[in-house]
Design a protein around this motif. Structure first.
Motif, short mmCIF file in Angstrom:
data_model
loop_
_atom_site.label_atom_id
_atom_site.label_comp_id
_atom_site.label_asym_id
_atom_site.label_seq_id
_atom_site.Cartn_x
_atom_site.Cartn_y
_atom_site.Cartn_z
N PRO A 296 0.83 -1.21 0.00
CA PRO A 296 0.00 0.00 0.00
C PRO A 296 0.86 1.26 0.00
O PRO A 296 1.93 1.29 0.60
CB PRO A 296 -0.82 -0.11 1.28
CG PRO A 296 -0.07 -1.07 2.15
CD PRO A 296 0.64 -2.01 1.22
N CYS A 297 0.38 2.29 -0.69
CA CYS A 297 1.14 3.53 -0.86
C CYS A 297 0.60 4.70 -0.05
O CYS A 297 0.72 5.85 -0.47
CB CYS A 297 1.18 3.92 -2.32
SG CYS A 297 2.07 2.76 -3.35
N GLY A 310 2.12 1.32 4.66
CA GLY A 310 1.74 2.26 3.60
C GLY A 310 2.24 3.66 3.86
O GLY A 310 2.67 4.37 2.94
N TRP A 359 -1.65 0.92 -4.48
CA TRP A 359 -0.67 -0.07 -4.04
C TRP A 359 0.29 -0.37 -5.19
O TRP A 359 -0.01 -0.16 -6.37
CB TRP A 359 -1.34 -1.36 -3.55
CG TRP A 359 -2.34 -1.99 -4.46
CD1 TRP A 359 -3.70 -1.83 -4.43
CD2 TRP A 359 -2.08 -2.90 -5.55
NE1 TRP A 359 -4.30 -2.57 -5.42
CE2 TRP A 359 -3.34 -3.25 -6.12
CE3 TRP A 359 -0.94 -3.46 -6.10
CZ2 TRP A 359 -3.46 -4.11 -7.22
CZ3 TRP A 359 -1.05 -4.33 -7.19
CH2 TRP A 359 -2.29 -4.65 -7.73
#
Length: 362
Positions: A296-297, A310, A359
């Motif tokens: 995840p970003c 993330g 992601w």
């Protein structure tokens, strides 16, 4: 990730595959040891659940993530510090290979953020390969800041750990069983054949002209029954919760990086499909296991650990975008520095939106 071992004259890989050798002992039970990773982020068919309170507005994640990771550098010889300077950022200037990302403090800090994000994504494990409880010789290829090698050396004080890189950006103080060498993995390897119990490779995408040759070298220099693990990432941000159109900046970013790398003859697509797994098998590895993970970003996942992972990955990208794009986009695609900065600003604006639920595939 991909890995190989046991009866094969060679090892494993992590990032696309990791094997289960019949001769390998059980992995150590301590935190960060190898083993199977489970959860929402594993596999391309699963969807990471998003939190219910995502903000539609931009969010830089600063309120949720502290900045306490720093990198120190050390010199070996004056010639090693003959860095190139490109638009205010420093890049390595070796006689043989060129690496596309900067080697300055800002970028190195991002490497440590990425390390910690991946550590959480892997369930607090440094690796997934089922290595022996008592590895003797370990190679960390493309060690970067050396953080993985240092963590591994702390975990296995009886192992001799060597980290190699093109740039001397590793810290001065290390565990006594860890040493760093300036070396180019594209050149002939000088270690004996059948030498290493475990070879760790990570994030060499965009820098290897022939992955088959690299894996054959790893195969040659790993002991029978040993393991090789490689973890590589995609350059595209994807989403399971939001439709990303072809003209979206996430797609434009991915296309630009893939095109620039292809012009350099050094692909960023090694993590796509089953390329890593198939290339490792062709190199002679056995017991190859492929693991696909969604990184995840931002802090959008509902799961607290994935949320923290993330945020760390977001922090890395936020401070690293310009460095990641400067060399490739100006040298390979002929963009101006101003065009790169504008491109990065557009990408950053979308990346900050938690509601995109982005992601990156590893």
């Amino acid at each position: 990730m991909a890995s190989t071992s046991a009866k094969s004259p060679s090892p494993n890989v992590t990032a696309a595959t990791s094997p289960k050798s019949p001769k390998s002992a059980k992995s150590p039970k301590s935190q960060s040891s190898g083993g199977e990773v489970t959860g929402e982020a594993v596999g391309t068919d699963q969807t990471i659940e998003a939190a219910a309170d995502l903000d539609v507005e931009d969010d830089d994640g600063s309120s949720a993530l502290g900045s306490d990771i720093q990198s120190s550098t050390n010199s070996l010889t004056e010639s090693i510090y003959a860095y190139r300077v490109l638009h205010g950022r420093t890049f390595n200037a070796p006689k043989t290979s060129e690496y596309w990302a900067p080697n300055d403090e800002q970028q190195n800090e991002g490497l440590d953020l990425l390390h910690n994000s991946l550590l959480m994504l892997l369930g607090d494990r440094l690796f997934l390969a089922p290595i022996d409880d008592n590895p003797q010789r370990v190679l960390d290829l493309g060690t970067g800041t050396g953080i993985w090698a240092i963590d591994f050396g702390d975990m296995y004080p009886g192992a001799e750990v060597i980290g190699t890189d093109l740039s001397p950006i590793q810290p001065v103080w290390t565990p006594p069983n860890v040493k760093f060498e300036i070396d180019d993995c594209l050149l002939e390897w000088t270690w004996p054949e059948n030498h290493f119990d475990f070879i760790h490779i990570r994030a060499l995408y965009g820098s290897i002209p022939d992955w088959g040759e690299l894996y054959r070298k790893a195969f040659k220099h790993t002991k029978p029954g040993g393991w090789v693990q490689d973890l590589e990432m995609d350059v595209r941000i994807q989403s399971d919760h939001v439709a990303i159109p072809e003209d979206h900046i996430f797609e434009e970013w991915g296309r630009a990086f893939l095109e620039s790398a292809e012009k350099n003859g050094r692909t960023f697509a090694i993590s796509h499909d089953h390329m890593m797994r198939d290339t490792m098998i062709a190199a002679g590895f056995v017991d190859v296991t492929e693991v696909k993970l969604k990184a995840p970003c931002h802090g959008w996942p509902r799961d607290p650990k994935l949320q923290q992972a993330g945020l760390l990955l977001f922090a890395m990208l936020d401070q690293s975008l310009e460095g990641l794009g400067l060399y490739l986009l100006t040298k390979s695609l002929g963009w101006t520095a101003e065009e790169v900065f504008t491109f990065c600003a557009k990408f950053r604006a979308e990346m900050k939106k938690k509601s995109n639920c982005g992601w990156i595939l590893t």
